[in-house]
Design a protein around this motif. Structure first.
Motif, PDB file in Angstrom:
ATOM      1  N   ILE A 185       0.833  -1.198   0.000  1.00 51.66           N
ATOM      2  CA  ILE A 185       0.000   0.000   0.000  1.00 51.66           C
ATOM      3  C   ILE A 185       0.871   1.253   0.000  1.00 51.66           C
ATOM      4  O   ILE A 185       0.537   2.257  -0.633  1.00 51.66           O
ATOM      5  N   ALA A 186       2.011   1.188   0.655  1.00 51.47           N
ATOM      6  CA  ALA A 186       2.927   2.337   0.640  1.00 51.47           C
ATOM      7  C   ALA A 186       3.353   2.666  -0.796  1.00 51.47           C
ATOM      8  O   ALA A 186       3.473   3.842  -1.166  1.00 51.47           O
ATOM      9  N   PHE A 187       3.578   1.632  -1.609  1.00 51.09           N
ATOM     10  CA  PHE A 187       3.965   1.849  -3.003  1.00 51.09           C
ATOM     11  C   PHE A 187       2.784   2.334  -3.840  1.00 51.09           C
ATOM     12  O   PHE A 187       2.927   3.220  -4.700  1.00 51.09           O
ATOM     13  N   LEU A 188       1.592   1.788  -3.601  1.00 49.02           N
ATOM     14  CA  LEU A 188       0.442   2.073  -4.462  1.00 49.02           C
ATOM     15  C   LEU A 188      -0.279   3.367  -4.112  1.00 49.02           C
ATOM     16  O   LEU A 188      -0.915   3.971  -4.977  1.00 49.02           O
ATOM     17  N   THR A 189      -0.165   3.798  -2.863  1.00 46.74           N
ATOM     18  CA  THR A 189      -0.837   5.034  -2.469  1.00 46.74           C
ATOM     19  C   THR A 189      -0.288   6.210  -3.264  1.00 46.74           C
ATOM     20  O   THR A 189       0.925   6.406  -3.358  1.00 46.74           O
ATOM     21  N   GLY A 190      -1.185   6.956  -3.846  1.00 45.93           N
ATOM     22  CA  GLY A 190      -0.775   8.090  -4.681  1.00 45.93           C
ATOM     23  C   GLY A 190      -0.693   7.763  -6.158  1.00 45.93           C
ATOM     24  O   GLY A 190      -0.560   8.669  -6.998  1.00 45.93           O
ATOM     25  N   LYS A 191      -0.729   6.456  -6.506  1.00 42.66           N
ATOM     26  CA  LYS A 191      -0.793   6.082  -7.910  1.00 42.66           C
ATOM     27  C   LYS A 191      -2.165   6.475  -8.452  1.00 42.66           C
ATOM     28  O   LYS A 191      -3.117   6.668  -7.706  1.00 42.66           O
ATOM     29  N   PRO A 192      -2.333   6.582  -9.770  1.00 41.11           N
ATOM     30  CA  PRO A 192      -3.644   6.943 -10.322  1.00 41.11           C
ATOM     31  C   PRO A 192      -4.717   5.924  -9.940  1.00 41.11           C
ATOM     32  O   PRO A 192      -4.425   4.744  -9.732  1.00 41.11           O
ATOM     33  N   LYS A 193      -5.944   6.395  -9.816  1.00 42.59           N
ATOM     34  CA  LYS A 193      -7.073   5.484  -9.645  1.00 42.59           C
ATOM     35  C   LYS A 193      -7.365   4.819 -10.996  1.00 42.59           C
ATOM     36  O   LYS A 193      -7.016   5.331 -12.051  1.00 42.59           O
ATOM     37  N   PHE A 194      -8.018   3.674 -10.965  1.00 43.04           N
ATOM     38  CA  PHE A 194      -8.324   2.971 -12.209  1.00 43.04           C
ATOM     39  C   PHE A 194      -9.082   3.868 -13.181  1.00 43.04           C
ATOM     40  O   PHE A 194      -8.799   3.875 -14.388  1.00 43.04           O
ATOM     41  N   VAL A 195     -10.029   4.635 -12.658  1.00 43.40           N
ATOM     42  CA  VAL A 195     -10.860   5.470 -13.521  1.00 43.40           C
ATOM     43  C   VAL A 195     -10.020   6.457 -14.336  1.00 43.40           C
ATOM     44  O   VAL A 195     -10.401   6.838 -15.446  1.00 43.40           O
ATOM     45  N   GLU A 196      -8.860   6.837 -13.817  1.00 40.95           N
ATOM     46  CA  GLU A 196      -8.022   7.813 -14.520  1.00 40.95           C
ATOM     47  C   GLU A 196      -7.365   7.228 -15.765  1.00 40.95           C
ATOM     48  O   GLU A 196      -6.964   7.973 -16.669  1.00 40.95           O
ATOM     49  N   HIS A 197      -7.213   5.913 -15.815  1.00 43.94           N
ATOM     50  CA  HIS A 197      -6.589   5.266 -16.975  1.00 43.94           C
ATOM     51  C   HIS A 197      -7.568   4.419 -17.773  1.00 43.94           C
ATOM     52  O   HIS A 197      -7.180   3.809 -18.780  1.00 43.94           O
ATOM     53  N   ALA A 198      -8.822   4.359 -17.329  1.00 48.20           N
ATOM     54  CA  ALA A 198      -9.786   3.434 -17.937  1.00 48.20           C
ATOM     55  C   ALA A 198      -9.983   3.704 -19.425  1.00 48.20           C
ATOM     56  O   ALA A 198      -9.981   2.775 -20.245  1.00 48.20           O
ATOM     57  N   ALA A 199     -10.138   4.953 -19.809  1.00 50.89           N
ATOM     58  CA  ALA A 199     -10.384   5.275 -21.222  1.00 50.89           C
ATOM     59  C   ALA A 199      -9.182   4.909 -22.077  1.00 50.89           C
ATOM     60  O   ALA A 199      -9.333   4.351 -23.179  1.00 50.89           O
ATOM     61  N   ASP A 200      -7.971   5.209 -21.584  1.00 47.83           N
ATOM     62  CA  ASP A 200      -6.763   4.847 -22.345  1.00 47.83           C
ATOM     63  C   ASP A 200      -6.625   3.331 -22.474  1.00 47.83           C
ATOM     64  O   ASP A 200      -6.210   2.829 -23.524  1.00 47.83           O
ATOM     65  N   LEU A 201      -6.965   2.613 -21.418  1.00 45.11           N
ATOM     66  CA  LEU A 201      -6.889   1.155 -21.455  1.00 45.11           C
ATOM     67  C   LEU A 201      -7.853   0.591 -22.496  1.00 45.11           C
ATOM     68  O   LEU A 201      -7.472  -0.266 -23.308  1.00 45.11           O
ATOM     69  N   ILE A 202      -9.088   1.064 -22.490  1.00 46.66           N
ATOM     70  CA  ILE A 202     -10.080   0.565 -23.440  1.00 46.66           C
ATOM     71  C   ILE A 202      -9.665   0.881 -24.872  1.00 46.66           C
ATOM     72  O   ILE A 202      -9.831   0.063 -25.788  1.00 46.66           O
ATOM     73  N   THR A 203      -9.066   2.048 -25.078  1.00 46.07           N
ATOM     74  CA  THR A 203      -8.574   2.401 -26.413  1.00 46.07           C
ATOM     75  C   THR A 203      -7.476   1.442 -26.842  1.00 46.07           C
ATOM     76  O   THR A 203      -7.441   0.983 -27.987  1.00 46.07           O
ATOM     77  N   PHE A 204      -6.572   1.123 -25.924  1.00 44.25           N
ATOM     78  CA  PHE A 204      -5.479   0.196 -26.253  1.00 44.25           C
ATOM     79  C   PHE A 204      -6.029  -1.190 -26.570  1.00 44.25           C
ATOM     80  O   PHE A 204      -5.574  -1.840 -27.523  1.00 44.25           O
ATOM     81  N   LEU A 205      -7.000  -1.652 -25.804  1.00 45.76           N
ATOM     82  CA  LEU A 205      -7.557  -2.981 -26.033  1.00 45.76           C
ATOM     83  C   LEU A 205      -8.285  -3.059 -27.365  1.00 45.76           C
ATOM     84  O   LEU A 205      -8.243  -4.092 -28.040  1.00 45.76           O
ATOM     85  N   GLY A 206      -8.933  -1.964 -27.754  1.00 40.96           N
ATOM     86  CA  GLY A 206      -9.672  -1.966 -29.008  1.00 40.96           C
ATOM     87  C   GLY A 206     -10.707  -3.070 -29.021  1.00 40.96           C
ATOM     88  O   GLY A 206     -11.364  -3.353 -28.011  1.00 40.96           O
ATOM     89  N   ASP A 207     -10.838  -3.733 -30.165  1.00 42.31           N
ATOM     90  CA  ASP A 207     -11.787  -4.839 -30.269  1.00 42.31           C
ATOM     91  C   ASP A 207     -11.076  -6.179 -30.426  1.00 42.31           C
ATOM     92  O   ASP A 207     -11.653  -7.159 -30.880  1.00 42.31           O
ATOM     93  N   ALA A 208      -9.801  -6.224 -30.027  1.00 42.71           N
ATOM     94  CA  ALA A 208      -8.987  -7.424 -30.211  1.00 42.71           C
ATOM     95  C   ALA A 208      -9.389  -8.528 -29.236  1.00 42.71           C
ATOM     96  O   ALA A 208      -9.871  -8.252 -28.122  1.00 42.71           O
TER      97      ALA A 208
END
Length: 235
Positions: A61-84
Motif C-alpha cells: 500500500i505504501a507503493f500504491l498510495t498516490g498512484k492513479p485510480k483505475f478510472v483515470e486510466h480506464a479510457a486509455d486502457l479501453i482504447t489500447f484494447l480496441g476490439d482485439a
C-alpha cells in the motif's frame, strides 16, 4: 490479426468481496508476434493490501498510495484494447476484475466472447499436466529466471511466449518457399497449392545420376575385402 495478451495483479481473489485491481500489463501482438506496444499501469486500490496478496506480487500500500485510480486510466486502457481478442491465463479471473473496475466507472464491460484462456488451451493439449504459468513455461523451455515474484507486465510477456507455443510454436507463419508472397499479398497472388513457385523463375537442374560407376564399384569391393571375417558373411 491483432491480439492483446494481458495479466492483472489484485488485492485478493474476488471483486465481489471488495477486492481491487492494482496492476495491469498488456502486450500487443500482430499475427502472434509482439509489436513492442504495451499498456502498463499501477492503481491505487483505495483500501488495504492483505499480506498474502503482497507476498505474491510484492505491491505494498505504501507503493500504491498516490498512484492513479483505475478510472483515470480506464479510457486509455479501453482504447489500447480496441476490439482485439484478449488472451489471459485463467482468463475468467482477469476478466472478472477488469469488468468490475469498468462497472465501477460506469463503463461498458468487455465481452466474454473476446476471452482466450490459455489454461483451457493447455488443458486440451496436456490433459492431466500442471497448468500454472511456471509449469507451462518449464514445459516449453521459456526462460523465467528473472521472475522472482508475480508482476502483471512480466507475466504478460511470459504468457505471450507461452501462447505462441500453445498455438503451434515459432513456426507459425514460416514460409517454406523462398519466393513466398509478401505480407499483404492477396490469395490470388500466390501460386496454387502444389504448384510452388512458377518454374520460369527457377533454373533448370537436370536429374543427377545415382548409379555408381564401375570405378566406384571396384573401390568399394577393395574396401570391403579388407574386413576379416565380417558378420554379414556368416551363415
Amino acid at each position: 490479426m491483432r491480439e492483446i495478451v494481458f495479466d492483472t495483479e489484485t488485492t485478493g481473489f474476488d471483486p465481489k468481496g471488495g477486492h481491487r485491481l492494482v496492476e495491469i500489463g498488456c502486450i500487443e501482438m500482430i499475427h502472434r508476434v509482439p509489436t513492442g506496444q504495451v499498456f502498463h499501469a499501477y492503481f491505487d486500490p483505495e483500501r488495504d493490501m492483505p499480506a498474502e496478496a503482497e507476498a505474491v506480487h510484492g505491491l505494498s500500500i505504501a507503493f500504491l498510495t498516490g498512484k492513479p485510480k483505475f478510472v483515470e486510466h480506464a479510457a486509455d486502457l479501453i482504447t489500447f484494447l480496441g476490439d482485439a481478442p484478449l488472451v489471459a491465463h485463467n482468463a475468467a479471473f482477469d476478466f472478472g476484475f477488469l469488468n468490475a473496475e469498468l462497472a465501477a466507472c460506469g463503463m461498458q464491460a468487455v465481452s466474454l466472447d473476446r476471452m482466450v484462456d490459455t489454461i483451457a488451451i493447455a488443458r486440451r493439449k496436456h490433459p492431466g499436466a500442471k497448468l500454472s504459468l511456471d509449469a507451462l513455461c518449464s514445459r516449453y523451455g521459456i526462460d523465467r529466471s528473472h521472475r522472482t515474484r508475480h508482476g502483471a507486465l512480466l507475466d504478460a510477456e511470459l504468457l505471450a511466449q507461452l501462447y505462441v507455443e500453445l498455438m503451434g510454436g515459432r513456426q507459425i507463419g514460416l514460409e517454406l518457399a523462398a519466393d513466398a508472397p509478401a505480407v499483404g499479398a492477396t490469395a490470388g497472388d500466390a501460386p496454387a497449392l502444389g504448384q510452388g513457385t512458377p518454374s520460369a523463375t527457377r533454373p533448370f537442374r537436370p536429374a543427377r545420376p545415382h548409379r555408381p560407376s564401375d570405378a566406384e564399384l571396384a573401390r568399394h569391393g577393395e574396401f570391403m575385402a579388407g574386413f576379416a571375417d565380417p558378420l554379414w558373411t556368416r551363415g
